[in-house]
Design a protein around this motif. Sequence first.
Motif, mmCIF file in Angstrom:
data_model
loop_
_atom_site.group_PDB
_atom_site.id
_atom_site.type_symbol
_atom_site.label_atom_id
_atom_site.label_comp_id
_atom_site.label_asym_id
_atom_site.label_seq_id
_atom_site.Cartn_x
_atom_site.Cartn_y
_atom_site.Cartn_z
ATOM 1 N N GLU A 64 0.885 -1.143 -0.100
ATOM 2 C CA GLU A 64 0.025 -0.338 -0.001
ATOM 3 C C GLU A 64 0.602 1.273 -0.211
ATOM 4 N N PRO A 65 0.714 2.136 -0.933
ATOM 5 C CA PRO A 65 1.523 3.452 -0.844
ATOM 6 C C PRO A 65 1.007 4.295 0.493
ATOM 7 N N VAL A 66 2.241 5.040 0.677
ATOM 8 C CA VAL A 66 1.791 6.050 1.763
ATOM 9 C C VAL A 66 1.056 7.358 1.261
ATOM 10 N N VAL A 67 0.003 7.677 1.597
ATOM 11 C CA VAL A 67 -0.894 8.766 1.149
ATOM 12 C C VAL A 67 -0.622 9.901 2.003
ATOM 13 N N PRO A 68 -0.248 11.085 1.685
ATOM 14 C CA PRO A 68 -0.037 12.289 2.625
ATOM 15 C C PRO A 68 -1.303 12.762 3.029
ATOM 16 N N GLU A 69 -1.473 13.245 4.164
ATOM 17 C CA GLU A 69 -2.644 13.673 4.833
ATOM 18 C C GLU A 69 -3.035 15.199 3.841
ATOM 19 N N VAL A 70 -4.357 15.123 3.676
ATOM 20 C CA VAL A 70 -4.666 16.396 3.105
ATOM 21 C C VAL A 70 -4.901 17.464 4.130
ATOM 22 N N GLU A 71 -5.401 17.042 5.359
ATOM 23 C CA GLU A 71 -5.289 18.100 6.500
ATOM 24 C C GLU A 71 -4.718 17.158 7.466
ATOM 25 N N PRO A 72 -3.976 18.089 8.648
ATOM 26 C CA PRO A 72 -3.669 17.326 9.859
ATOM 27 C C PRO A 72 -4.556 16.695 10.466
ATOM 28 N N VAL A 73 -4.131 15.381 10.930
ATOM 29 C CA VAL A 73 -5.042 14.533 11.738
ATOM 30 C C VAL A 73 -4.914 14.919 13.408
ATOM 31 N N LEU A 74 -5.895 15.769 13.834
ATOM 32 C CA LEU A 74 -5.617 16.010 15.385
ATOM 33 C C LEU A 74 -7.063 15.446 16.137
ATOM 34 N N PRO A 75 -6.988 15.532 17.474
ATOM 35 C CA PRO A 75 -5.664 15.870 18.162
ATOM 36 C C PRO A 75 -4.768 14.529 18.051
ATOM 37 N N VAL A 76 -3.572 15.050 18.620
ATOM 38 C CA VAL A 76 -2.509 13.925 18.568
ATOM 39 C C VAL A 76 -1.735 14.022 20.171
ATOM 40 N N THR A 77 -1.314 13.085 20.667
ATOM 41 C CA THR A 77 -0.616 12.697 21.659
ATOM 42 C C THR A 77 0.637 12.107 21.428
ATOM 43 N N VAL A 78 2.007 13.188 21.881
ATOM 44 C CA VAL A 78 3.252 12.547 21.571
ATOM 45 C C VAL A 78 3.850 12.469 22.937
ATOM 46 N N LEU A 79 4.971 11.533 23.071
ATOM 47 C CA LEU A 79 6.075 11.452 24.047
ATOM 48 C C LEU A 79 7.245 12.176 23.442
ATOM 49 N N ASP A 80 7.623 13.323 23.871
ATOM 50 C CA ASP A 80 8.659 13.986 23.202
ATOM 51 C C ASP A 80 9.811 13.387 23.400
ATOM 52 N N HIS A 81 10.927 14.155 22.902
ATOM 53 C CA HIS A 81 12.375 13.750 23.135
ATOM 54 C C HIS A 81 13.001 13.939 24.568
ATOM 55 N N ALA A 82 12.044 15.075 25.071
ATOM 56 C CA ALA A 82 12.355 15.140 26.471
ATOM 57 C C ALA A 82 11.721 14.583 27.641
ATOM 58 N N GLY A 83 11.116 13.522 27.205
ATOM 59 C CA GLY A 83 10.011 12.622 27.843
ATOM 60 C C GLY A 83 8.763 13.080 28.330
ATOM 61 N N ASN A 84 8.391 14.189 27.793
ATOM 62 C CA ASN A 84 7.183 14.908 28.194
ATOM 63 C C ASN A 84 5.922 14.290 27.296
ATOM 64 N N THR A 85 4.975 14.111 28.014
ATOM 65 C CA THR A 85 3.566 13.649 26.923
ATOM 66 C C THR A 85 2.927 15.076 26.784
ATOM 67 N N VAL A 86 2.759 15.237 25.468
ATOM 68 C CA VAL A 86 2.044 16.626 24.861
ATOM 69 C C VAL A 86 1.057 16.230 24.230
ATOM 70 N N ILE A 87 -0.093 16.813 24.618
ATOM 71 C CA ILE A 87 -1.245 16.797 23.627
ATOM 72 C C ILE A 87 -1.212 17.887 22.624
ATOM 73 N N ILE A 88 -1.765 17.927 21.261
ATOM 74 C CA ILE A 88 -1.670 18.920 20.441
ATOM 75 C C ILE A 88 -3.019 18.817 20.055
ATOM 76 N N ASN A 89 -3.892 19.887 19.927
ATOM 77 C CA ASN A 89 -5.286 19.854 19.594
ATOM 78 C C ASN A 89 -5.519 20.766 18.142
ATOM 79 N N SER A 90 -4.369 21.763 17.865
ATOM 80 C CA SER A 90 -4.320 22.444 16.930
ATOM 81 C C SER A 90 -2.713 22.772 16.421
ATOM 82 N N VAL A 91 -2.764 22.795 15.255
ATOM 83 C CA VAL A 91 -1.529 23.501 14.458
ATOM 84 C C VAL A 91 -1.696 24.528 13.604
ATOM 85 N N GLU A 92 -2.713 25.374 14.095
ATOM 86 C CA GLU A 92 -3.087 26.742 13.313
ATOM 87 C C GLU A 92 -1.994 27.794 13.457
#
Length: 355
Positions: A64-92
Amino acid sequence: MIGEVSSVKFKCRNILFTTIVSLLFLILSSCSSSETVTTSSSQEVEISSDSSQPSLEIAVKEVEPVVPEVEPVLPVTVLDHAGNTVIINSVERIIPLDGSVAEVVFALNLGKNVVATDRSATWPPEASELPQIGYQRSLLAEPIAGFTPTILIGTDIAGPEKTLDDLRRLGYPVVIVPSESKIQGPAEKIRAVAKALGVPNRGEILAATLESTIAANTQFIDEQKRPVVAALYIRGTGTQLVLGRNSATHWLINAAGGKNIADILDIDQYKTITAESLLRAEPDILLVPSAGLDSVGGIDGLLEVGGISQTPAGINRAVLAYDDQLLLGNGPRTGDLLEQLVADFQAILAQIKNN
């Protein structure tokens, strides 16, 4: 008697051999004219003994080919490089905290959402035209908060830590992404930024393309045939350093077919340029950020820095200068930089050989 025993043994062996051959013939004859074998990947492989049919037919499942997102898929939760869990609701309203991250955001086609950058953001040109929040290592919370960002993204260079903590307490999502000075570093950074912005597929496409370019241009050369290359960080007469293994230039020099002076002089971080160390390492090529070269008045000014004029690189004026963010940022253009380095190293070596 001995002859009779040998004869009996021989006859027994004959009977056993004949029996085995007969059994094998019966087993093979009982098989159908075609067999279906299931491979370890659950693909069906049909092997046919009919000469009128292809001898091997493999049913290959399409990837299956990788299909780029038309729009960002949010919200997203990430564990960042500093070890913090961060919730992102908007990238505006994005604020990249350093130039290499800003470059990644623009490469992910989210540049229109960037509201400010730090002073190190010089590429693409539209990034340098945005309002600035200061310098990545000496940020203040108040001017950043004034832009009401919905996400802040930086590397572990961003700071001071107190400013980042203040921004977190104010409720702004702060994501720290990896920026490792290794061959895998640029792709890792791209994937981490893309994930935090809700466009992981865009990031995967960009990172995979970069990895392909790096792989295609990485040189495998005998150690004896590699030119010795010194990566220098220059800022006028006040800052004149040899960059070490922890700089992005280290893996780039090695991948481009050079021998890094940092390995010869055993430098991890950086070391002040001295005539003694340079004369001991005898660099054939000098690699410098273009702004640093300008700060000492070009190549002529650089040759006046401790001992450089007496090295093979100084004698041959073998100096390569590249945009600071391109050379030091380990960003999405790193594959193109590697390709250029390979060509430039080879051109300098050819020129030296002809002199």
